[in-house]
Design a protein around this motif. Structure first.
Motif, PDB file in Angstrom:
ATOM      1  N   CYS A  75     -33.249   5.315  21.474  1.00  0.00           N
ATOM      2  CA  CYS A  75     -34.664   5.718  21.449  1.00  0.00           C
ATOM      3  C   CYS A  75     -34.748   7.026  20.660  1.00  0.00           C
ATOM      4  O   CYS A  75     -33.730   7.552  20.218  1.00  0.00           O
ATOM      5  N   CYS A  97     -35.169   5.055  27.571  1.00  0.00           N
ATOM      6  CA  CYS A  97     -33.974   5.607  28.227  1.00  0.00           C
ATOM      7  C   CYS A  97     -34.168   5.751  29.743  1.00  0.00           C
ATOM      8  O   CYS A  97     -33.234   6.112  30.451  1.00  0.00           O
ATOM      9  N   THR A 139     -37.075  12.302  27.961  1.00  0.00           N
ATOM     10  CA  THR A 139     -37.037  10.926  28.461  1.00  0.00           C
ATOM     11  C   THR A 139     -38.210  10.125  27.911  1.00  0.00           C
ATOM     12  O   THR A 139     -39.213  10.696  27.480  1.00  0.00           O
ATOM     13  N   CYS A 140     -38.048   8.819  27.923  1.00  0.00           N
ATOM     14  CA  CYS A 140     -39.120   7.908  27.511  1.00  0.00           C
ATOM     15  C   CYS A 140     -38.877   6.584  28.232  1.00  0.00           C
ATOM     16  O   CYS A 140     -37.839   6.412  28.868  1.00  0.00           O
ATOM     17  N   CYS A 181     -35.794  10.021  21.750  1.00  0.00           N
ATOM     18  CA  CYS A 181     -35.753  11.262  22.545  1.00  0.00           C
ATOM     19  C   CYS A 181     -34.684  12.211  21.977  1.00  0.00           C
ATOM     20  O   CYS A 181     -33.644  11.747  21.511  1.00  0.00           O
TER      21      CYS A 181
HETATM   22 ZN   LIG Z   1     -35.794   8.009  25.394  1.00  0.00          ZN
END
Ligand SMILES: [Zn+2]
Length: 506
Positions: free
Chosen positions: A22, A44, A40-41, A24
């Motif tokens: 990702c 993850c 974070t997203c 991040c």
């Molecule tokens: Zn992420």
């Protein structure tokens, strides 16, 4: 006689801008004091319905690592799911590589204490994602920080070519150095950016099969890698000698007791049910990509050792210092080139006698390793050699340091004055010529001035003079000492000896 057979599994976080699957930020690049759970997203955090995307930079960095460690690079590769349940793994599986690692079949030559070299084969290096980080509190609760979740992680596995704790430690240290040279990982063991696991089994020299494999985990320093192996070798050999059976198990390391302890045995071992990651396409690595990365490889520690030996003719210990403290090595090389430029300019020649050349280089190395280091060590505001030298560059430039060494090499200043000059260079951030003229530290070149000083010394010390004339050689050294002191170190000792002899024998 029992013998240990050891293989290592080493994880290290990749220093990429973003996480493995990702966008991040990767905390490996940032300070670890950052607030928890900000990088974070949904990807993850393992939210359902999200899709991972392969980080190209992470793949480039593992290829670079593999090439530096003499590995072959897979043309076709894929990712797999490693299924297990743990709170720090939000998806319930880790994306890893099972049977098709990106790098395989490499080796690393490590230097042993006696100067011999030992080759450790590398089975594979594969790409995976790191887990989140658990913090176990004293009150029985556990907090989880997902900043680390899905940070690109490389796992290196060696062949069982290692037989002692020292070999294992040297392998891990050399690997860390290479990772730093490649700038692919900060590989700080204390921060958990590099983590070692040891597989060890004991058998006798004439056993055809290896003994039962014991795994040691959670080793957070090179010292514990070495000590835990020494401990296990002893523990298992004693058990076998007493006719006991070794249990296949995982053991941890207790730093206080300096001993390993049983963590879990084979019955609790995970069955990971690997299968190909359905959300990621197979990965093809082209020959062009590999060639391009190969061209970007920097000079590696072993190449640097060879070059320093040939180019500078330094002793083993000094070379090792400059190779390990990379920034200091860079400072040294810049200073040497300045020094040679000063010398050529002063002598109006491009040819330097080889003897003189190596003497000057040795002088330069010695002043860095001894005098400069001791000044730095005494500065209470500085901690750690790397910090010291990045700071030093802003105080004493390699240009000024090169000039300083030239002044000593060409006997423009005595070693006694050199100490004063160096300290002032550090304190005042000025070039050495400036300091010498500001502080009146010019050497006494005028013979009559030196004669005056020595005559005074002789008048003040009638007894040593009589002693010398009666044949006591020691008195001569004493009188030279007095002369150097009276001249505040500005007299050339050889010149002073000449004149002193002349006056004593007159
Ligand atoms: Zn992420």
């Amino acid at each position: 006689m029992y013998k240990a057979t050891i293989g290592l599994e080493i994880h290290f976080e990749s220093k990429t801008n973003s996480k493995m699957f990702c966008s991040c930020p990767n905390e490996e690049n940032n300070s670890l004091d950052e607030a928890p759970n900000i990088n974070t997203c949904p990807v993850c955090m393992g939210h359902p319905g999200t899709l991972p995307v392969i980080n190209r930079e992470a793949i480039d960095k593992i290829i670079k690592t593999g090439l530096a460690l003499n590995c072959k690079i897979a043309e076709h590769t894929k990712f797999d799911r490693k299924n297990y349940f743990y709170p720090d793994l939000p998806k319930g599986y880790q994306i890893s590589q099972f049977d098709m690692p990106i790098c395989y079949g490499g080796f690393l030559d490590i230097a042993m204490e006696d100067g011999s070299s030992k080759r450790i084969r590398i089975t594979r290096i594969h790409m995976e994602e790191d887990t989140a980080k658990s913090y176990h509190n004293n009150n029985g609760t556990t907090l989880i920080d997902f900043n680390r979740s899905s940070v690109p992680l490389m796992e290196l596995v060696t062949e069982p070519d290692i037989h002692t704790g020292e070999e294992a430690r040297r392998f891990a240290q050399e690997l860390q150095l290479i990772l730093k040279y490649l700038d692919v990982s900060n590989a700080d063991m204390e921060k958990g950016q590099m983590r070692c696991e040891v597989n060890i089994s004991i058998n006798t020299e004439d056993d055809e099969e290896l003994g039962t494999k014991v795994e040691i985990k959670n080793l957070n320093s090179f010292k514990t890698v070495e000590k835990s192996i020494e401990y296990e070798t002893k523990r298992q050999s004693e058990a076998l000698r007493n006719g006991e059976k070794i249990i296949q198990e995982t053991r941890g390391w207790d730093d206080n007791k300096e001993a390993t302890f049983s963590q879990r045995n084979k019955e609790d071992a995970h069955e990971y049910r690997y299968f190909p990651e359905p959300d990621l396409p197979p990965l093809t690595i082209t020959q062009e990509r590999i060639e391009k990365i190969k061209c970007s490889l920097p000079e590696l520690p072993n190449q640097k050792r060879d070059r320093f030996r040939k180019e500078y003719n330094l002793d083993q210990k000094t070379i090792e210092f400059f190779v390990r403290e990379k920034e200091v090595g860079v400072f040294f090389e810049k200073a040497v080139s300045e020094l040679l430029a000063w010398y050529k300019e002063a002598k109006k020649t491009d040819d330097i006698d080889p003897g003189k050349y190596f003497d000057m280089i040795k002088l330069c190395a010695n002043y860095i390793v001894t005098d400069l280091q001791s000044i730095l060590k005494n500065d209470p505001e500085l901690k750690g050699i790397e910090e010291v030298f990045s700071f030093l560059n802003s105080k004493i430039t390699p240009e000024n340091f090169g000039e300083f060494i030239y002044l000593i090499a060409d006997e423009k200043i005595t070693s006694k004055i050199a100490k004063i000059v160096l300290l002032k260079m550090y304190e005042q951030n000025k070039d050495p010529s400036q300091i010498i003229s500001d502080e009146g530290l010019m050497p006494i070149t005028d013979d009559s001035e030196l004669e005056k000083i020595i005559s005074q010394v002789l008048t003040n010390n009638p007894k040593p003079v009589t002693d010398y004339k009666a044949g006591k050689q020691n008195s001569f050294a004493f009188l030279i000492g007095q002369t150097m002191a009276a001249s505040k170190g500005k007299a050339n000792p050889q010149k002073a000896a000449e004149i002193l002899k002349k006056l004593l024998e007159a």
